[in-house]
Design an enzyme around this catalytic site. Structure first.
Site, mmCIF file in Angstrom:
data_model
loop_
_atom_site.group_PDB
_atom_site.id
_atom_site.type_symbol
_atom_site.label_atom_id
_atom_site.label_comp_id
_atom_site.label_asym_id
_atom_site.label_seq_id
_atom_site.Cartn_x
_atom_site.Cartn_y
_atom_site.Cartn_z
ATOM 1 N N ARG A 115 0.830 -1.218 0.000
ATOM 2 C CA ARG A 115 0.000 0.000 0.000
ATOM 3 C C ARG A 115 0.857 1.258 0.000
ATOM 4 N NH1 ARG A 115 -2.472 -2.926 4.084
ATOM 5 N NH2 ARG A 115 -4.557 -3.723 3.654
ATOM 6 N N ILE A 116 1.921 1.260 0.834
ATOM 7 C CA ILE A 116 2.739 2.477 0.930
ATOM 8 C C ILE A 116 3.536 2.674 -0.362
ATOM 9 C CG2 ILE A 116 4.641 3.581 2.199
ATOM 10 C CD1 ILE A 116 3.540 2.168 4.742
ATOM 11 N N ARG B 152 12.293 -0.214 7.458
ATOM 12 C CA ARG B 152 12.919 -0.577 8.730
ATOM 13 C C ARG B 152 14.440 -0.512 8.543
ATOM 14 N NH1 ARG B 152 8.786 0.354 10.698
ATOM 15 N NH2 ARG B 152 7.448 -0.929 12.040
ATOM 16 N N GLU C 166 17.894 1.897 16.213
ATOM 17 C CA GLU C 166 17.186 3.083 16.717
ATOM 18 C C GLU C 166 16.565 2.843 18.089
ATOM 19 O OE1 GLU C 166 14.395 3.247 13.275
ATOM 20 O OE2 GLU C 166 12.811 3.190 14.789
ATOM 21 N N HIS D 116 12.271 8.502 12.718
ATOM 22 C CA HIS D 116 11.142 7.567 12.563
ATOM 23 C C HIS D 116 9.788 8.284 12.741
ATOM 24 C CE1 HIS D 116 10.056 3.030 12.850
ATOM 25 N NE2 HIS D 116 9.112 3.720 12.223
HETATM 26 C C1 GLV Z 1 5.846 2.571 11.529
HETATM 27 O O1 GLV Z 1 7.013 2.398 11.325
HETATM 28 C C2 GLV Z 1 4.862 1.561 11.377
HETATM 29 O O2 GLV Z 1 5.210 0.399 11.144
HETATM 30 O O3 GLV Z 1 3.669 1.879 11.498
#
Ligand code: GLV
Length: 333
Positions: free
Chosen positions: A158-159, A240, A269, A287
């Site tokens: 989706r992203i 990630r 992180e 993030h």
């Molecule tokens: C952010 O990194 C998420 O996985 O929503």
């Protein structure tokens, strides 16, 4: 009267989320607290029926064993690599995430990093604030064009698709790599062409990582893949940190074997590899992919609704591990 389920919310959240949770549960919240250390989390989780966690809390077998009443873990994030799903399955613990809500917000940040890294916005800001700008210079902070450059998207979920839609506005041809090719109708709509991974790295002017983390994706972007990139290319990671071999990336940036990077996520992180901080050609943000008020409220509410469904004995809308249902049924019986 039957007792309401007890839940722990491990992270600071918005009042909208707390209010919703209080309508349905006995809530122990974490408002105003710093993130709990693992030992403290174990203590706080004891006796709870469910937990709403941030992406940074590790949920593993030891923690679940220390809190045997926990029946559901709802993460307010889409990536759930911080949850040991096998451990949840073995204990009949339902795990949920928040897909679909943060796609546009995260893709916006991805595009912001593409622009910032390509056009050297971080360097420009530092230059100005250091009072170094004295005159117009023809070659001051020359960057890479974004428009009409080829965007390579790794992970066409989706992203990734939201990022591809934004690329249209910049007249960028899109190539992508995904384990499985997406539907040809989606490829056509996005004007996106599938490529093998190494070919994508050699072809794209901007590579953006949008894939979920898994053991198989650990250090997927290593020295060899980075060596395939053009010297003018830009790498952006909104997925990630562990997907990129950070030391190899630092070497590539330091030696200008690639032009720049834009990073939202890091291997250790919130600890940062000090090598990154020395690089002018890396734009670094902490993030914040989904960090708008609207989106974070929506994520919190989504996680709370998942928890409600799970603790009421239903199937939560964003269940990650249907494998746990049978075991969960046994526990409920
Ligand atoms: C952010 O990194 C998420 O996985 O929503």
């Amino acid at each position: 009267m039957s007792q309401r389920p007890r839940i722990l919310i491990t992270c600071d959240t918005f009042t909208e989320v707390i209010d919703f949770a209080r309508e349905h549960f006995e809530v122990v919240d974490s408002q105003g607290r710093a993130q709990s250390a693992a030992a403290e989390l174990r203590e706080r989780l004891h006796g709870m029926d469910g937990v709403l966690v941030a992406g940074t809390d590790r949920i593993d077998a030891a923690l679940l064993d220390a809190a045997p009443a926990v029946r559901a873990v709802a993460i307010a994030a889409v990536g759930y690599n911080s949850i040991d799903i096998a451990a949840c399955n073995a204990r009949g613990v339902l795990a949920t995430n928040t897909p679909g809500i943060l796609d546009d917000t995260t893709a916006d940040l991805g595009f912001a990093l593409i622009l910032a890294a390509s056009r050297r916005l971080g360097e420009g800001e530092r230059y100005l604030r250091a009072n170094r700008w004295k005159r117009w210079e023809n070659d001051l902070l020359l960057g890479q064009d974004v428009h009409h450059r080829t965007l390579g998207i790794v992970g066409m979920g989706r992203i990734g698709q939201a990022l591809a839609r934004r690329a249209g506005g910049f007249d960028m041809p899109v190539v992508y790599h995904n384990r499985n090719r997406v539907d040809s109708a989606i490829e056509d709509r996005l004007g996106a062409r599938w490529l093998p991974l190494d070919e994508l790295f050699a072809t794209a002017d901007v590579v953006c990582l949008c894939l979920p983390y898994s053991q198989a994706a650990h250090h997927l972007v290593d020295a060899a893949l980075l060596a395939r990139m053009k010297p003018t290319a830009v790498l952006v990671n909104i997925a990630r940190g562990g997907i990129v071999d950070e030391n190899a990336l630092i070497e590539a940036l330091r030696e200008r074997r690639i032009a720049a990077a834009g990073l939202d996520v890091y291997e250790g992180e919130p600890a940062l590899n000090p090598g990154l901080l020395e690089l002018d050609n890396a734009v670094l943000v902490p993030h914040i992919g989904s960090a708008t008020r609207e989106t974070r409220i929506a994520m919190g509410l989504c996680a709370a609704r998942n928890l409600k469904a799970a603790l009421e004995g239903g199937v939560p809308p964003n269940l990650i591990n249907p494998e746990a249902l049978a075991q969960a049924g046994t526990r409920r019986a």
